[in-house]
Motif scaffolding. Structure first.
Motif, mmCIF file in Angstrom:
data_model
loop_
_atom_site.group_PDB
_atom_site.id
_atom_site.type_symbol
_atom_site.label_atom_id
_atom_site.label_comp_id
_atom_site.label_asym_id
_atom_site.label_seq_id
_atom_site.Cartn_x
_atom_site.Cartn_y
_atom_site.Cartn_z
ATOM 1 N N PRO A 90 48.398 29.274 25.281
ATOM 2 C CA PRO A 90 48.520 29.705 26.552
ATOM 3 C C PRO A 90 47.830 30.799 27.012
ATOM 4 O O PRO A 90 47.893 31.590 25.988
ATOM 5 N N ILE A 91 47.747 30.842 28.289
ATOM 6 C CA ILE A 91 46.956 32.099 28.854
ATOM 7 C C ILE A 91 47.988 33.342 28.525
ATOM 8 O O ILE A 91 49.188 33.482 28.642
ATOM 9 N N PHE B 121 41.962 42.702 32.496
ATOM 10 C CA PHE B 121 42.152 41.364 31.625
ATOM 11 C C PHE B 121 42.688 41.624 30.365
ATOM 12 O O PHE B 121 43.287 40.381 29.803
ATOM 13 N N PHE B 122 42.891 42.670 29.900
ATOM 14 C CA PHE B 122 43.273 42.799 28.536
ATOM 15 C C PHE B 122 44.436 43.622 28.255
ATOM 16 O O PHE B 122 44.987 43.608 27.086
ATOM 17 N N ILE B 123 45.187 44.393 29.233
ATOM 18 C CA ILE B 123 46.173 45.257 29.216
ATOM 19 C C ILE B 123 47.491 44.518 29.850
ATOM 20 O O ILE B 123 47.362 44.501 31.140
ATOM 21 N N ASP B 124 48.449 44.275 29.237
ATOM 22 C CA ASP B 124 49.797 43.937 30.022
ATOM 23 C C ASP B 124 50.295 44.865 31.037
ATOM 24 O O ASP B 124 50.021 46.122 30.581
ATOM 25 N N ASP B 125 50.968 44.425 32.010
ATOM 26 C CA ASP B 125 51.575 45.256 32.941
ATOM 27 C C ASP B 125 50.493 46.303 33.954
ATOM 28 O O ASP B 125 50.877 46.860 34.684
ATOM 29 N N VAL B 126 49.288 45.585 33.794
ATOM 30 C CA VAL B 126 48.103 46.167 34.358
ATOM 31 C C VAL B 126 47.653 44.996 35.385
ATOM 32 O O VAL B 126 46.873 44.172 34.980
ATOM 33 N N SER B 127 48.087 44.997 36.833
ATOM 34 C CA SER B 127 47.662 43.851 37.508
ATOM 35 C C SER B 127 46.745 44.504 38.577
ATOM 36 O O SER B 127 46.490 45.655 38.688
ATOM 37 N N SER B 128 46.592 43.784 39.841
ATOM 38 C CA SER B 128 45.603 44.384 40.686
ATOM 39 C C SER B 128 46.268 45.570 41.410
ATOM 40 O O SER B 128 45.282 46.535 41.870
ATOM 41 N N ALA C 219 43.686 38.405 44.322
ATOM 42 C CA ALA C 219 42.400 38.051 43.625
ATOM 43 C C ALA C 219 42.014 38.245 42.217
ATOM 44 O O ALA C 219 41.575 37.441 41.400
ATOM 45 N N ALA C 220 42.882 39.303 41.768
ATOM 46 C CA ALA C 220 42.757 39.906 40.348
ATOM 47 C C ALA C 220 43.515 38.666 39.590
ATOM 48 O O ALA C 220 42.854 38.401 38.501
ATOM 49 N N GLY C 221 44.589 38.087 39.874
ATOM 50 C CA GLY C 221 45.167 36.988 39.019
ATOM 51 C C GLY C 221 44.271 35.803 38.874
ATOM 52 O O GLY C 221 44.078 35.090 38.038
ATOM 53 N N LEU D 100 41.773 36.626 36.515
ATOM 54 C CA LEU D 100 42.174 36.255 34.939
ATOM 55 C C LEU D 100 42.326 34.844 34.878
ATOM 56 O O LEU D 100 42.006 34.506 33.291
ATOM 57 N N ARG D 101 42.695 34.121 35.507
ATOM 58 C CA ARG D 101 42.846 32.820 35.231
ATOM 59 C C ARG D 101 41.457 31.909 34.926
ATOM 60 O O ARG D 101 41.238 31.349 34.159
ATOM 61 N N CYS D 102 40.616 32.351 35.645
ATOM 62 C CA CYS D 102 39.126 31.869 35.665
ATOM 63 C C CYS D 102 38.604 32.310 34.346
ATOM 64 O O CYS D 102 37.952 31.439 33.676
#
Length: 311
Positions: free
Chosen positions: A261-262, A130-137, A215-217, A220-222
């Protein structure tokens, strides 16, 4: 050519009868290991995996608090992208890129600078994305897979015994070692594993710990929408420069979103400002969203070609 574990080893069963993902050995299987599902599990393997994750993340937190860049680097050392599970975005040869080599420097900087990590609020690894850029599912899945690799090997060996699947010795790298009270990586270890038609090792993954692509994205949007609705739009300080478009100068939800913005940077700032944000989000929203995939959902991914041909 499509070749699942069940067909290659002639198991005479399909996904509903198996405890592991019946991966297609010849392609990327777009399923991702989810630390939240590991956290939810009550079986012995989930508990062992959760212990590895907790110790790993505690080591990172301690190093950040000491401002010890070398210790963070050492803890991240073994996080090369796993190829033996055939899950996620690997290359066509199932030989993925090294997380440590490509992202390590950037990841260390992001972790050390992140205020949620510095404050100790980000106490659970499963909230990391949720908080670290470049870290996705896919990155989280790769990291978790390496962190719990020893448990996955144990699970694989047990499943091979149950189904009488042949194994042979392989030299495997990067096993997390938490036996001495801290984190280190065993660079090489001889382990028995099953193997494909090319003699390459396979590591099985329990079917109750994976999520779908994207699902992770969605999570994040939720979180972003929840934060805006429950916290930001009720914060007079946050609304000072928001341009209202509603009747009689009313600030609408969309106005707040335009101003804020998000971004993971914003979510980090809000997390530090609103201490209940993550707890409330998990209780009110995430608890309803996180659950193991059904056999049908998994089959739609791993048997995609068979299902398409049958329809």
């Amino acid at each position: 050519m499509k070749l699942n574990i069940s067909t290659y080893f002639k198991l005479n069963c399909r996904q509903p009868e198996l405890e592991f993902i019946d991966i297609d050995l010849n392609k990327d299987n777009l399923l991702f290991v989810d630390p939240r599902l590991i956290e939810m599990g009550n079986d012995i393997y989930s508990k062992k995996m959760q212990r590895n994750i907790e110790v790993f993340w505690a080591e990172i937190i301690k190093a950040v608090k000491r401002n010890d860049k070398r210790a963070i680097s050492s803890t991240l050392d073994g996080l090369k992208e796993p190829k033996e599970t055939r899950l996620g975005y690997a290359s066509n040869t199932c030989d993925g890129n090294s997380i440590a080599r490509k992202l390590k420097k950037k990841l260390i900087g992001a972790i050390m600078k992140n205020k949620a990590v510095q404050s100790g609020q980000l106490s659970q690894f499963c909230d990391f994305e949720f908080f670290i850029d470049d870290v996705s599912s896919d990155r989280i899945s790769d990291m978790v897979t390496k962190i719990v690799k020893d448990v996955l090997v144990e699970f694989t060996q047990h499943q091979c015994q149950i189904h009488k699947i042949p194994m042979k010795l392989f030299v495997q790298d990067d096993f997390l070692d938490i036996t001495k009270g801290n984190v280190s990586w065993i660079k090489e270890m001889n382990v028995e594993l099953p193997f494909d038609e090319y003699g390459e090792p396979i590591i099985f993954v329990p079917k109750n710990i994976v999520r779908l692509q994207g699902a992770a994205g969605q999570n994040l949007r939720c979180l972003y929408r929840f934060a805006i609705r429950e916290f930001v739009q009720n914060d007079k300080e946050m609304l000072e420069d928001v341009s209202p478009t509603g009747k009689d100068g009313k600030i609408l939800l969309r106005d707040v979103k335009v101003k804020h913005p998000i971004s993971k940077e914003s979510l980090t700032a809000w997390y530090n400002k609103y201490g209940k944000l993550i707890v409330d989000f998990k209780t009110d929203v995430l608890s309803e969203r996180i659950h193991p995939l059904s056999d049908e959902q998994i089959m739609n991914v791993i048997y995609e070609e068979d299902i398409r041909n049958a329809s």
